[in-house]
Scaffold this motif. Structure first.
Motif, PDB file in Angstrom:
ATOM      1  N   LYS A 354      42.292  -6.590  12.930  1.00 16.85           N
ATOM      2  CA  LYS A 354      41.967  -5.758  14.094  1.00 16.85           C
ATOM      3  C   LYS A 354      40.748  -4.873  13.869  1.00 16.85           C
ATOM      4  O   LYS A 354      39.795  -4.902  14.660  1.00 16.85           O
ATOM      5  CB  LYS A 354      43.176  -4.912  14.478  1.00 16.85           C
ATOM      6  N   ILE A 358      37.037  -5.309  15.570  1.00 14.24           N
ATOM      7  CA  ILE A 358      36.502  -4.275  16.459  1.00 14.24           C
ATOM      8  C   ILE A 358      35.126  -3.819  15.992  1.00 14.24           C
ATOM      9  O   ILE A 358      34.184  -3.698  16.789  1.00 14.24           O
ATOM     10  CB  ILE A 358      37.472  -3.078  16.532  1.00 14.24           C
ATOM     11  N   SER A 361      32.563  -6.487  16.669  1.00 13.23           N
ATOM     12  CA  SER A 361      32.279  -6.580  18.103  1.00 13.23           C
ATOM     13  C   SER A 361      31.343  -5.469  18.548  1.00 13.23           C
ATOM     14  O   SER A 361      30.393  -5.704  19.312  1.00 13.23           O
ATOM     15  CB  SER A 361      33.582  -6.524  18.905  1.00 13.23           C
TER      16      SER A 361
END
Length: 530
Positions: A354, A358, A361
């Motif tokens: 996760k 993130i 991104s």
């Protein structure tokens, strides 16, 4: 298998490959990677370096459609046709289908390279699965799917990008248990050898991977892999013979020219790549070094490859550009994923996918929207032939102007005033079989043939405002303007039977004669009037 060979196999490929099927989200992530790459590719045109048009796209256009600018590399045979041949294949198929026009083939070629770029995340996943763990391989897959420079460069035809794709495919295949026998092991040998031919600067790491693979095999699979490599050598040798009339002619010329040019170029410092790799990995390059230092056995093979790549490009090549070490950027994401996975196992389990996803991104969005400073600096080098790096916004309208020109039916001659040939979209975007002049070429022609501007060009591309009653404005918005000739009765652009310029500087001709005794004269602009 002897113990020492088994140890080498374990050291290079770890043999931890899970017998379970691949991650069920592998195809989904590859689809996401393709969509992201296609969005950037199809959202507009930007140039990292003019070579992407002049050395790869333009020669392919000339091969298929007959018109294109010829630069010295394709006059003296200093380039392989492997990558231009791939482009030419798409152009030929589009021509065969009756849609051989820029509006189709430009984007079709981009999509082809985007699809080819998916070999990187595929190879990263399968190799990481072998040397680290399933969770680390999934994270490595995600990072390579989302990393901005892998997305932005995906549709570019540079040899370093194509070679990196093939290298990662070979690395991923070599990690598979099935790659120890049969046709697959021959494919591995063929692919690794092709890497060295596609970009000879990557030959040292291709040799390392080839040795690591073949030495760890039994006698029969090793012989089959060797046969695959021989097939690649025969394939490239045949292509070279067809292209230039000699075995491996372009490689010999290219190496000689590059060695000679290194004496005249202003060499960038040995530390050139360090700050750029830190920037392009958002600081992760340091974590990668830490991960390799902590687990040298796990990262023995790719660590050796990264060290060779970094050393060769930093200390043994004068001309440096960030794109040259693209494979180093790709490989560094594997230990970076392993570091995150190990950290999450020790402290916070939610870090496994996760948080890195993130962060990747966010970094991707910042880079692709040009929200980060120094992005242009990342691609700067000694060469003056620079492109403008605007991935999703801020692009100038030069390529759009040429797309409009390609659609017009009354184009009889184009003059591109502000830029030299190597900074133009050239015939690959223009497409029309008509004369195409830069400013200096037009001056020479006017002097040789005593022709006026209105006799040379029906359209002018310029950054300036033209106050000439003979030309009307077609495009005025944007950095580049487009003007069309409004010819009075009886005054038209002089038609030529043939006009495809060869652009070779006097210094390059002298260098070619010095290196391999080429006595061919410097090409002149010769026009054949109907």
């Amino acid at each position: 298998m002897p113990n020492r060979l088994m140890s080498l196999r374990v050291l290079c490929f770890a043999d931890n490959y899970a017998p379970a099927p691949s991650w069920h989200l592998l195809r989904a992530w590859l689809a996401i990677a393709f969509v992201l790459r296609a969005i950037v590719a199809l959202s507009g045109d930007f140039v990292l370096h003019p070579d992407e048009i002049l050395q790869y796209l333009e020669p392919a256009h000339k091969l298929v459609f007959g018109n294109g600018v010829v630069f010295w590399e394709y006059f003296y045979g200093a380039r392989s046709w492997v990558v231009p041949g791939m482009v030419a294949g798409v152009l030929w198929l589009s021509k065969l289908a009756g849609i051989g026009e820029p509006w189709f083939y430009i984007d079709a070629v981009k999509i082809m390279f985007c699809l080819l770029s998916l070999l990187i995340p595929w190879g990263v996943y399968h190799y990481s699965r072998s040397i680290i763990s399933e969770s680390a391989s999934r994270l490595a897959l995600i990072l390579t799917c989302l990393w901005p420079y892998l997305i932005a460069y995906a549709h570019k035809p540079f040899t370093e990008f194509v070679a990196a794709n093939i290298f990662m495919l070979a690395l991923g295949l070599a990690a598979l248990p099935a790659a120890r026998k049969g046709l697959l092991v021959a494919t591995v040998g063929l692919l690794i050898t092709l890497v060295a031919f596609i970009r000879f600067q990557y030959a040292p790491v291709a040799i390392v991977l080839w040795l690591a693979t073949i030495v760890s095999l039994r006698a029969k699979p090793a012989l089959i892999m060797f046969g695959g490599s021989l097939a690649a050598v025969a394939l490239i040798g045949t292509l070279e013979w067809i292209s230039w009339g000699g075995l491996f002619h372009s490689y010999k010329v290219n190496i000689l020219v590059n060695l000679a040019l290194d004496e005249f170029r202003d060499a960038q410092p040995y530390y050139f790549y360090v700050p750029r790799l830190l920037y392009a990995t958002a600081g992760g390059f340091l974590l990668m070094i830490w991960a390799c230092a902590r687990q040298p056995r796990a990262y023995f093979l790719i660590g050796t490859c990264m060290l060779i790549l970094f050393t060769f490009h930093s200390f043994f090549t004068a001309h440096k550009e960030f794109r040259f070490v693209f494979l180093l950027l790709v490989l560094s994401l594997i230990p970076l994923a392993g570091w995150f996975t190990q950290l999450s196992a020790s402290f916070v389990k939610t870090l496994t996918v996760k948080l890195p996803m993130i962060l990747a991104s966010v970094y991707c969005v910042l880079v692709l929207t040009n929200a980060l400073p120094y992005e242009k600096w990342l691609h700067e080098a000694a060469s003056l032939e620079r492109g403008e790096v605007n991935y999703l916004r801020g692009q100038n309208n030069l390529f759009e102007v040429y797309r409009v020109l390609a659609e017009l039916e009354n184009v009889k001659g184009v003059m591109h005033i502000p830029d030299p040939y190597f900074n133009t979209p050239a015939y690959y975007y223009l497409h029309h079989q008509i004369p195409f002049y830069s400013t200096n070429q037009a001056t020479i022609i006017q002097q040789q043939y005593q022709l006026g501007l209105t006799q040379l060009a029906s359209h002018i591309v310029t950054k300036d405002v033209i106050a000439n009653a003979s030309f009307s404005t077609l495009i005025s918005d944007g950095e580049y303007k487009l003007y069309a000739l409004v010819a009075p009765a009886g005054q038209e652009v002089v038609p030529w039977k043939q006009y495809t310029p060869s652009v070779i500087g006097e210094s390059m001709r002298q260098l070619a004669q010095q290196l391999f005794g080429d006595g061919r004269p410097l090409p002149r602009i010769e026009l054949s009037i109907e």
